[in-house]
Design a protein around this motif. Structure first.
Motif, PDB file in Angstrom:
ATOM      1  N   GLU A 179      -7.340  -1.189   2.447  1.00 34.41           N
ATOM      2  CA  GLU A 179      -6.113  -0.580   1.934  1.00 34.41           C
ATOM      3  C   GLU A 179      -6.241  -0.253   0.447  1.00 34.41           C
ATOM      4  N   ALA A 180      -6.897  -1.160  -0.298  1.00 31.14           N
ATOM      5  CA  ALA A 180      -7.074  -0.919  -1.734  1.00 31.14           C
ATOM      6  C   ALA A 180      -7.906   0.337  -1.960  1.00 31.14           C
ATOM      7  N   LYS A 218       0.805  -1.219   0.000  1.00 33.31           N
ATOM      8  CA  LYS A 218       0.000   0.000   0.000  1.00 33.31           C
ATOM      9  C   LYS A 218       0.846   1.282   0.000  1.00 33.31           C
ATOM     10  N   ASP A 219       1.775   1.356   0.931  1.00 32.85           N
ATOM     11  CA  ASP A 219       2.535   2.608   1.056  1.00 32.85           C
ATOM     12  C   ASP A 219       3.323   2.920  -0.211  1.00 32.85           C
ATOM     13  N   ASP A 220       3.929   1.891  -0.799  1.00 35.29           N
ATOM     14  CA  ASP A 220       4.739   2.142  -1.995  1.00 35.29           C
ATOM     15  C   ASP A 220       3.873   2.476  -3.203  1.00 35.29           C
ATOM     16  N   VAL A 221       2.737   1.797  -3.324  1.00 31.93           N
ATOM     17  CA  VAL A 221       1.851   2.115  -4.449  1.00 31.93           C
ATOM     18  C   VAL A 221       1.391   3.568  -4.338  1.00 31.93           C
ATOM     19  N   ILE A 222       1.001   3.947  -3.125  1.00 28.68           N
ATOM     20  CA  ILE A 222       0.528   5.322  -2.930  1.00 28.68           C
ATOM     21  C   ILE A 222       1.637   6.333  -3.203  1.00 28.68           C
ATOM     22  N   ALA A 223       2.827   6.022  -2.768  1.00 25.94           N
ATOM     23  CA  ALA A 223       3.958   6.936  -3.022  1.00 25.94           C
ATOM     24  C   ALA A 223       4.199   7.088  -4.517  1.00 25.94           C
ATOM     25  N   ALA A 224       4.137   5.980  -5.249  1.00 23.28           N
ATOM     26  CA  ALA A 224       4.357   6.043  -6.693  1.00 23.28           C
ATOM     27  C   ALA A 224       3.272   6.859  -7.366  1.00 23.28           C
ATOM     28  N   VAL A 225       2.035   6.621  -6.953  1.00 20.36           N
ATOM     29  CA  VAL A 225       0.922   7.363  -7.545  1.00 20.36           C
ATOM     30  C   VAL A 225       1.073   8.862  -7.271  1.00 20.36           C
ATOM     31  N   LYS A 226       1.435   9.159  -6.034  1.00 18.10           N
ATOM     32  CA  LYS A 226       1.620  10.580  -5.694  1.00 18.10           C
ATOM     33  C   LYS A 226       2.751  11.207  -6.508  1.00 18.10           C
ATOM     34  N   ALA A 227       3.749  10.377  -6.841  1.00 20.67           N
ATOM     35  CA  ALA A 227       4.863  10.862  -7.662  1.00 20.67           C
ATOM     36  C   ALA A 227       4.496  10.904  -9.136  1.00 20.67           C
TER      37      ALA A 227
END
Lengths: 334, 334, 334, 334
Positions: free
Chosen positions: B103-104, B78-87
């Motif tokens: 989380e999804a 979750k945290d990494d997917v969100i970080a990538a999306v934010k980037a």
């Protein structure tokens, strides 16, 4: 790190190779193009952001070209292959290597003089997963010696310019190479039988044909060549060994049931049936080029196939068995 | 022109993806690696001449990384997917997207806020040629509405740490996603039936299981999940439509005859059976990244699969039908 | 030496049995006929040079009749079966033995009082070579315990008078008997699932249905019953055991290739699919009669099938699992 | 009403026919037996409650014998067939009708003089359901003219007394008759090709052999004869017509999956593969006898097969094509 490839003579097959290299293959890029019709080369080059060369010689000579693919008309192959070999560049040449065995012999001489195997001939079936599984089991020895191989090479239809000898030189040549590779030995004699003709033929064609071949150790091979079967591109192969048999499966992905009964789609051309083999063939060639190695059929293989086809064409008009005439295999290709 | 990919958490699956990208896929390259165990990241990075990052955050943040692949442990997704999306970077995340549907949901909210679909979940069967042929015919409408789909998901064996809920969350989840994609609708209810147990099981496991699912329009789906069948990785699927049926064929390349009778090798794991699908999946993702588009399963698909699995796990210990609880599909994912 | 058979109620099935006995079966002859419509009996009797009886009672009572076949309407079975049993004559009764389990119970009581198994119920699949091969392997134990059995029972179409309960009592009853025989144990609970309905149905029918059954030892059985599939009589069965599976093959004799692809004819009705089984069934019954022995399904099997169908019909309109209610198996039928 | 059959020379095949007639065939009974070893005849006669005859002549002459089956040694066939024909009795003679074509000619002359077709030769494949389905489609013309037929005739092993010519006269003769029947025309030329020999052979045998035949209209036929394949009795046939192909399917009843992969049992001898055909053959012969008609292969078929085999045996030791020599077909057999 990317192999820079020069494409000579991009017709349908050449453009298909370019497309594969750029979309589903790792490690290569077509960066230069030449063609007898320069406009054609220019159009292809533009579509891929590559350079166009006035002549194949110029393309081969450019130090920015690492390797050469030749997809031109057969009679043009020899000179370009030899030029590439002299330039020390790996060259992938579509089949047939040359229309005659004599020209292939010239290539082999130049290649041997250079001291390094550089020529790969585009016999794609060696890269097909089903043939490879068959070969692996035969090579393992677990079912004994191979005694017989039955082949079928069927096409829905051929164009009107398809001549009698093309049944051998263009169609049967695939089984010629595949059998030599599968069995690891040479074909020494051929014969052609002529069944009843289909009425869905051109008058000038004897279709179907049965090409019968014998190898050095006595393996008996048949190849039913039927190029106007009206329904499918149907490639079959069954090897009969001492204690077992192996045949290619039907290769279909799904099975349907409905008003037609239980039915499966068939392939209609070589791209459908051997699409995966083409990709593997070019991928492995690019990998080998990058490693400085050789892969696939050699110019010896191209020569041997031409010799068998020479005998096959002769057998079209002669009764009985025609021996295959070829030189002894040079140590260089052992 | 080459897509520069950062790999987070390269275990077996991650290393397999790296290998594919570098050897049989066009247009991409893994140029950076991070892992919770930095030594592991360093080893992988060294083998490919890539850069190692101390943290996944650093990898995601590097402007030299165009896109991110996440192959780490599920709870870390979750945290990494969100970080990538934010980037603003496309991210390919191995299944499951997240261990829980909540989380999804968080991921979906961030993605929608960003206004662009960036998340692809690694459900590879959507890229398998046999499933694709099946879907094409069902979508054509030529055999009417689909009424029933029968699935089999069989494994030779599973390790001792395989727990009961993994039959749903790790195994059955493949059919959950594939059925949603194949039929183009949501699963609204599930039930689990429990046949007689195999004696070749771990005591803690109910094996096999039957997972029964119902879609919005009433399609009835079964999935036999049998993870210790002792002989093969056997994936079957048969769709029963109003006027015809389609099933996946056996997929074997050759057929043998010998002292064992007529016999064909079976696949033993998902790499053998879905090797081609993995390649197509990653190739199409890299292509889409290069074009600035999205491909494959979305985070909605990851969320929906998680919701169905939540109900499935509940059904393991409850009699009768368990409704699937999920939010209405946001317009963003339509 | 020839078994003299009296036929009661020769409709389509009865006339087919007569034809078999006279043309492809050894050791028997139909020498007497009765029917509620005496004209019908007379016509059939004349065609075979047999005697016509005014009543089934007269036929059963004639000492020149060695054994009785009952092919009349279901509700008429009980009285004639009981009369034959009381007369000490072997009786072959078409399925279902009786429309209700209660009537079957009455038959069993009379039969037990007589001290000899005389009733055979016409469940023909027990005599089908493919099911027999499957059972032989399961019984051998070589692939462990059977855990799951998947069945498909598909018909091209049914007539308008086909009612909902007939999906259980006329169609599913075949799997009920076959599963009991194949597994050698009783079915203890059933459930009916209702997939999306085909639009090629009569409005009053829920078609297809999924009949789910559980045996004493916990074997899970499904039976997809789809009686308007528009294309074929398609009977499938796959047994999943601990270390292997067995399924009925497609049973086709030839494989064709043509413009339809690779295709095989399918059977269109039970006579095509089970023609051989019908012959074997009647041949083995005549042989057993001649030897004074019993063969095939007993009246207990007829009773048990009726009990399972009772539960199945109840499950058509009830949610959840319906237990099968039956008496303990009398020692007499062990 | 029952056909009373006299059996001459009951060895294994004869006893199998007796068993069929008495257990699974309608309308016939073996009531008399003779044999060159009278003790053997007596033993068989006793087991069936029949009469033993000192000589075949006595058996044939008994008015209580309606029809004759000859299962004796080939060289003994001619005299008994002729005696039966002269007595006006239908005679079923196991293949080959006679060891030489000259003897078959003598039979034909006597039969023609008698004015009635009485001789049936035991080529059972004409009665096999799979061959019959193939023939029905070819005869319908729906896939055009037949151009090629590929056959395989494989046996697990043969006894040490099996000689070279038996590959033609005992083994290949089945395809000779079947092809004549399937195509409805004569074979005019044959050739034998000799593949690499199996090491699992007797030294005196060339095994496998390829028998190549050509029909009047030019159909090309091959027959792979491999009688020591170590694994199975494997009969294959594929007809290639102008717009489609038909092949016999694998004929297996069930399909298994397990540690051997997907596997099916193969037949090990002609009784397993053609058990049903033998029953149909004898049933249809008895039916025809009862109706006073002829069925199956005629003495012309026996003669023609012998002529083709004569050429085939010659081809074993001659290079090239050997023409088949036979008389013109008498109108009597048209």
């Amino acid at each position: 790190m990317t192999v820079r490839i020069g494409m000579i003579g991009p017709g349908g097959m050449g453009r298909a190779h370019i497309d594969r290299i750029h979309t589903v293959i790792a490690g290569g890029r077509v960066t230069g193009v030449s063609d007898v019709v320069t406009e054609n080369a220019a159009k292809v080059a533009e579509s891929i952001g590559g350079r166009v060369y006035e002549t194949s010689t110029a393309l081969i000579g450019d130090p920015n070209i690492d390797a050469v693919m030749i997809c031109s008309y057969g009679p043009a192959h020899k000179d370009d292959v030899i030029a590439a070999v002299k330039a020390g560049k790996p060259v992938f040449c579509e089949k047939p290597l040359t229309p005659t065995s004599g020209e292939a012999l010239e290539i082999m001489e130049v290649e041997q003089a250079g001291g390094r195997k550089l020529v790969t001939v585009g016999f794609m079936r060696r890269f097909d997963e089903s043939y490879r599984q068959m070969k692996a089991i035969l090579d393992s020895g677990e079912i004994g010696e191979t005694l017989i191989v039955h082949n079928r090479h069927r096409n829905p239809t051929v164009p009107a310019h398809y001549t009698w000898d093309m049944a051998i030189n263009d169609t049967g040549i695939h089984e010629v190479d595949t059998m030599r590779w599968l069995l690891g030995e040479e074909i020494v004699a051929v014969r052609v039988d002529k069944p009843k003709k289909t009425s869905h033929r051109f008058e000038h064609l004897q279709d179907p044909l049965i090409l019968i071949m014998e190898t050095q150790s006595g393996v008996w091979i048949d190849d039913e060549i039927f190029v106007n079967n009206q329904h499918s591109y149907d490639i079959q192969c069954e090897a009969v060994a001492e204690t077992g048999t192996i045949r290619l499966s039907d290769q279909h992905k799904i099975e349907r049931t409905g008003t037609l009964g239980r039915h499966n789609a068939l392939t209609m051309d070589h791209n459908q049936r051997f699409g995966g083999a083409f990709v593997t063939e070019v991928q492995e060639w690019i990998d080998a080029v990058a490693r400085g190695e050789h892969t696939g059929s050699t110019s010896w293989d191209g020569y041997a196939a031409a010799c068998v086809c020479d005998a096959g064409v002769k057998a079209l008009t002669e009764d009985g068995v025609v021996p295959v005439r070829m030189i002894d295999k040079p140590q260089f290709y052992a």
